[in-house]
Design an enzyme around this catalytic site. Structure first.
Site, short mmCIF file in Angstrom:
data_model
loop_
_atom_site.label_atom_id
_atom_site.label_comp_id
_atom_site.label_asym_id
_atom_site.label_seq_id
_atom_site.Cartn_x
_atom_site.Cartn_y
_atom_site.Cartn_z
N GLU A 278 0.84 -1.20 0.00
CA GLU A 278 0.00 0.00 0.00
C GLU A 278 0.88 1.26 0.00
O GLU A 278 0.58 2.25 -0.67
CB GLU A 278 -0.91 -0.01 1.23
CG GLU A 278 -2.10 0.91 1.12
CD GLU A 278 -3.11 0.64 2.24
OE1 GLU A 278 -4.18 0.11 1.94
OE2 GLU A 278 -2.81 0.97 3.40
N GLU A 281 2.13 1.80 -3.36
CA GLU A 281 1.03 2.28 -4.21
C GLU A 281 0.83 3.79 -4.01
O GLU A 281 0.69 4.55 -4.98
CB GLU A 281 -0.26 1.53 -3.87
CG GLU A 281 -1.43 1.90 -4.77
CD GLU A 281 -2.72 1.16 -4.40
OE1 GLU A 281 -2.72 0.34 -3.46
OE2 GLU A 281 -3.73 1.44 -5.08
N CYS A 298 -8.51 -2.08 3.76
CA CYS A 298 -8.48 -3.33 4.53
C CYS A 298 -9.74 -3.59 5.34
O CYS A 298 -9.95 -4.69 5.83
CB CYS A 298 -7.25 -3.40 5.42
SG CYS A 298 -6.95 -1.92 6.35
N SER A 318 -7.35 1.94 -2.46
CA SER A 318 -6.12 1.18 -2.70
C SER A 318 -6.52 -0.16 -3.31
O SER A 318 -7.55 -0.74 -2.96
CB SER A 318 -5.40 0.95 -1.37
OG SER A 318 -4.50 -0.11 -1.50
N LYS A 357 -15.73 -9.64 7.73
CA LYS A 357 -14.64 -10.47 7.21
C LYS A 357 -15.16 -11.81 6.70
O LYS A 357 -14.55 -12.44 5.84
CB LYS A 357 -13.59 -10.71 8.30
CG LYS A 357 -12.73 -9.50 8.62
CD LYS A 357 -11.58 -9.33 7.64
CE LYS A 357 -10.83 -8.04 7.88
NZ LYS A 357 -10.09 -7.58 6.70
N GLU A 360 -16.13 -10.95 3.26
CA GLU A 360 -14.93 -10.71 2.45
C GLU A 360 -14.29 -12.04 2.00
O GLU A 360 -13.90 -12.19 0.85
CB GLU A 360 -13.91 -9.91 3.28
CG GLU A 360 -12.62 -9.60 2.53
CD GLU A 360 -11.58 -8.90 3.41
OE1 GLU A 360 -11.21 -7.76 3.09
OE2 GLU A 360 -11.13 -9.50 4.41
N GLU A 365 -13.55 -12.70 -5.86
CA GLU A 365 -12.20 -12.19 -6.19
C GLU A 365 -11.15 -12.75 -5.26
O GLU A 365 -9.96 -12.70 -5.58
CB GLU A 365 -12.13 -10.66 -6.06
CG GLU A 365 -13.17 -9.87 -6.81
CD GLU A 365 -14.39 -9.57 -5.94
OE1 GLU A 365 -14.74 -10.40 -5.08
OE2 GLU A 365 -15.00 -8.51 -6.14
N CYS A 503 -10.87 -1.80 14.51
CA CYS A 503 -11.17 -3.23 14.73
C CYS A 503 -11.34 -3.59 16.20
O CYS A 503 -11.99 -4.58 16.51
CB CYS A 503 -10.08 -4.09 14.12
SG CYS A 503 -10.09 -4.05 12.35
FE1 HC1 Z 1 -8.63 -5.60 11.37
FE2 HC1 Z 1 -7.00 -5.83 9.43
S1 HC1 Z 1 -6.68 -4.49 11.26
S2 HC1 Z 1 -9.16 -5.10 9.19
O1 HC1 Z 1 -9.04 -3.86 11.62
O2 HC1 Z 1 -6.33 -4.56 8.17
O3 HC1 Z 1 -10.95 -7.41 11.28
O4 HC1 Z 1 -7.74 -6.64 14.09
O5 HC1 Z 1 -7.38 -8.29 10.88
O6 HC1 Z 1 -7.42 -7.97 7.33
O7 HC1 Z 1 -4.20 -6.92 9.98
C1 HC1 Z 1 -10.11 -6.71 11.44
C2 HC1 Z 1 -8.19 -6.23 13.14
C3 HC1 Z 1 -7.59 -7.15 10.71
C4 HC1 Z 1 -7.20 -7.15 8.12
C5 HC1 Z 1 -5.24 -6.53 9.73
#
Ligand code: HC1
Ligand code: SF4
Length: 569
Positions: A278, A281, A298, A318, A357, A360, A365, A503
């Site tokens: 990132e 980028e 993220c 990103s 998540k 996700e 993808e 998070c």
């Molecule tokens: Fe998160 Fe991440 S910090 S998004 O907040 O970018 O869920 O803890 O795992 O993938 O590393 C959540 C937390 C986590 C991702 C990372």
């Protein structure tokens, strides 16, 4: 400072306090259902009613401000009788089959009924069963358990600015539902899970994937590995009788090994990798004059929000996958080759503080072979705690263990990903050093830390000052989006996390997460950072080694194939 009496005890509290807060400050418990510390006061459920001596009717303590000389009885026969009757009426319209409920033993209604001594209900059930919505991989909504407290409506509307849920109908027919009773998969739901986090009963909860994970663990043909998100190590302890913000990394690893995972890896490793990808980028976009500001990518709740509400913003995102998905992609490629195990025999589990998540991980993808998911199952903090309890593990007596290689090497920058502002700070630690070609004087960027809704900072790189911003919650994200759309955004780089506090306040975290609890967890996260010997992602030798022996360079063709993605609506 009004002076008053609660239950015949003299107290004085600050001007403007409600009776509920005055009681709490003096360790007097008044039960509530619709009230939640960080949300609007609704006084809908009327469970918190109390008697004021000399006043005819009962008043709701959450919404009544104290006055000089007030005499309050929180448990007078009238107040108790009203509370009991209301609770019985709620139970009469509630699926009270507690043993089949995710909130069994952790349910606020169950606890209330128990406290009030309701062992039978004077009112017959009037529950008319409605269909359960399990249309998506993240959130299940069971209207039969809903007690219409309105917390989910409030958090979705005022914190996230989305308003997926609202009330419909009147009296007995009143329901909390979506527009036209649509499924959550058919409305602008981001699967952030904030509604599930504040629901006092089992009406909204994450989709339970623990059985799937147990099956994989018991399948001798599967090589089952697990990754742990940055925020879990400072929150899991709360589910296991430890105080808020306890750091439990070593015991968490030991517990995962006891559950049967063959290898325990750290998502922090791919958080470091994310910063490298990132960061490059961002540097590229700055140098080439490409689309700015660039938004972090993220947080899957945030990505869902952009896809559904602002697809014209895609070019600002990103292209990096999240650390969770970078880990999954590497597990099914690099790790598979290194260990000589077929990708289809590797089962990747993530422990995440987040319900989005789960969605996700199932996106088409997010598959290196285009068929199987890179991450096979995602468990929330709460689900992991459930598995630990199912196995009868005495968590607090476990001997601490370390993550498996190469993930035992991670930076403090990766650790702070779990707090709002953490991804920004981690990126700044790397981007500024790379561009300035000299070590930073200070690696701590206080201006992007803390619980502010929108934080901004100016940073000087090569003599030029750029502005960056950090937003937590989607209602704050919307403000920054509108600036970009209006062409008035002064920022080069923006971090967005959908949940309050980032998070640490995710929708899958232990119940009872409040602003204050998030502060404790964030405090612990920065402590992890300070205690880590490497504090910048580009100083992580294990990540450099991965580039040298497998990925090539940041943004190489292989890195792009495995670690980047694109979004569609
Ligand atoms: Fe998160 Fe991440 S910090 S998004 O907040 O970018 O869920 O803890 O795992 O993938 O590393 C959540 C937390 C986590 C991702 C990372
Ligand atoms: Fe609203 Fe988030 Fe709940 Fe969806 S998951 S209904 S966006 S609070």
């Amino acid at each position: 400072m009004p002076n008053l009496k609660i239950n015949n005890v003299n107290i004085s509290v600050s001007e403007g306090s409600t009776i509920l807060n005055a009681a709490k400050q003096n360790n007097i418990n008044i039960p509530t259902l619709c009230y939640y510390p960080d949300l609007n006061i609704k006084s809908d459920c009327r469970i918190c009613v109390v008697e004021i001596v000399g006043q005819k009717g009962l008043v709701t303590s959450c919404s009544t401000v104290v006055k000089e000389g007030m005499q309050i009885l929180t448990n007078s026969p009238r107040a108790l009788n009203a509370r009991k009757t209301i609770t019985e009426l709620i139970l009469a319209n509630h699926d009270a089959n507690c043993t089949s409920c995710v909130r069994n033993m952790k349910c606020e209604l169950q606890k209330l009924a128990n406290t009030l001594g309701i062992d039978h209900n004077r009112f017959p059930s009037v529950l008319e069963k409605l269909p359960i919505d399990d249309s998506n991989p993240s959130i299940v909504r069971d209207p039969n358990r809903c007690i219409k407290c309105g917390r989910c409506i409030d958090v979705c509307k005022t914190v996230q600015g989305i308003s997926v849920l609202d009330t419909m109908g009147r009296g007995h027919d009143m329901q909390v539902t979506t527009a036209y009773h649509k499924l959550l998969s058919d409305v602008v739901c981001t699967y952030c899970g904030q509604c599930a986090a504040v629901c006092p009963v089992g009406a909204i909860h994450e989709k339970d994937d623990t059985d799937r994970v147990w099956s994989a663990i018991h399948d001798t043909n599967k090589h089952v590995i697990v990754q742990v998100a940055p925020a879990i190590r400072v929150s899991l302890g709360e589910e296991l009788n430890l105080s808020f913000g306890s750091i439990v990394t070593g015991k968490l690893i030991a517990a995962l090994k006891m559950l049967g995972f063959t290898k325990v890896f750290d998502t922090n490793f791919t958080a470091d990798l994310t910063i490298i990808e990132e960061g490059h980028e961002l540097i590229d976009r700055i140098k080439k004059g490409d689309t700015l500001p660039m938004f972090t990518s993220c947080c899957p709740g945030w990505i869902n929000y952009v896809e559904q509400k602002h697809p014209d913003m895609f070019k600002h995102l990103s292209t990096c996958k999240s650390p969770q998905q970078m880990f999954g992609a590497l597990a099914k490629s690099y790790y598979s080759q290194r260990e000589n195990i077929k990708p289809e025999d590797i089962y990747v589990v993530s422990i995440m503080p987040c319900t989005a998540k789960k969605y996700e991980a199932q996106r088409t993808e997010m598959s290196v072979n285009g068929i199987d998911p890179d991450v096979d199952a995602v468990l929330t903090t709460r689900e992991l705690a459930k598995m630990i309890k199912q196995m009868g593990i005495d968590f607090n007596s476990l001997r601490e263990m370390r993550f498996d290689k190469p993930d035992e090497v991670t930076s403090g920058a990766a650790a702070i990903f779990g707090a709002t502002g953490g991804v920004m700070e981690a990126a700044l630690r790397t981007v500024i050093e790379i561009l300035d070609e000299k070590p930073l004087d200070s690696i701590e960027f206080d201006k992007v830390r803390g619980m502010g809704g929108i934080k901004e900072a100016g940073v000087t790189i090569k003599g030029e000052t750029i502005k960056v911003a950090v937003a937590q919650t989607l209602s704050n994200a919307e403000i920054l989006i509108q600036q970009v759309k209006a062409g008035t955004s002064p920022y080069t780089f923006i971090e967005i996390m959908a949940c309050p506090g980032g998070c640490v306040g995710g929708g899958g975290q232990p119940y009872g997460t409040t602003h204050q609890v998030s502060i404790e967890r964030i405090h612990a996260i920065y402590q992890v950072d300070r205690l880590t010997s490497i504090r910048k992602s580009h100083d992580n030798a294990a990540v450099s080694n991965l580039y040298e022996h497998y990925l090539g360079a940041p943004h190489s063709e292989k890195a792009h194939h495995l670690l980047h993605t694109h979004y569609t609506n």
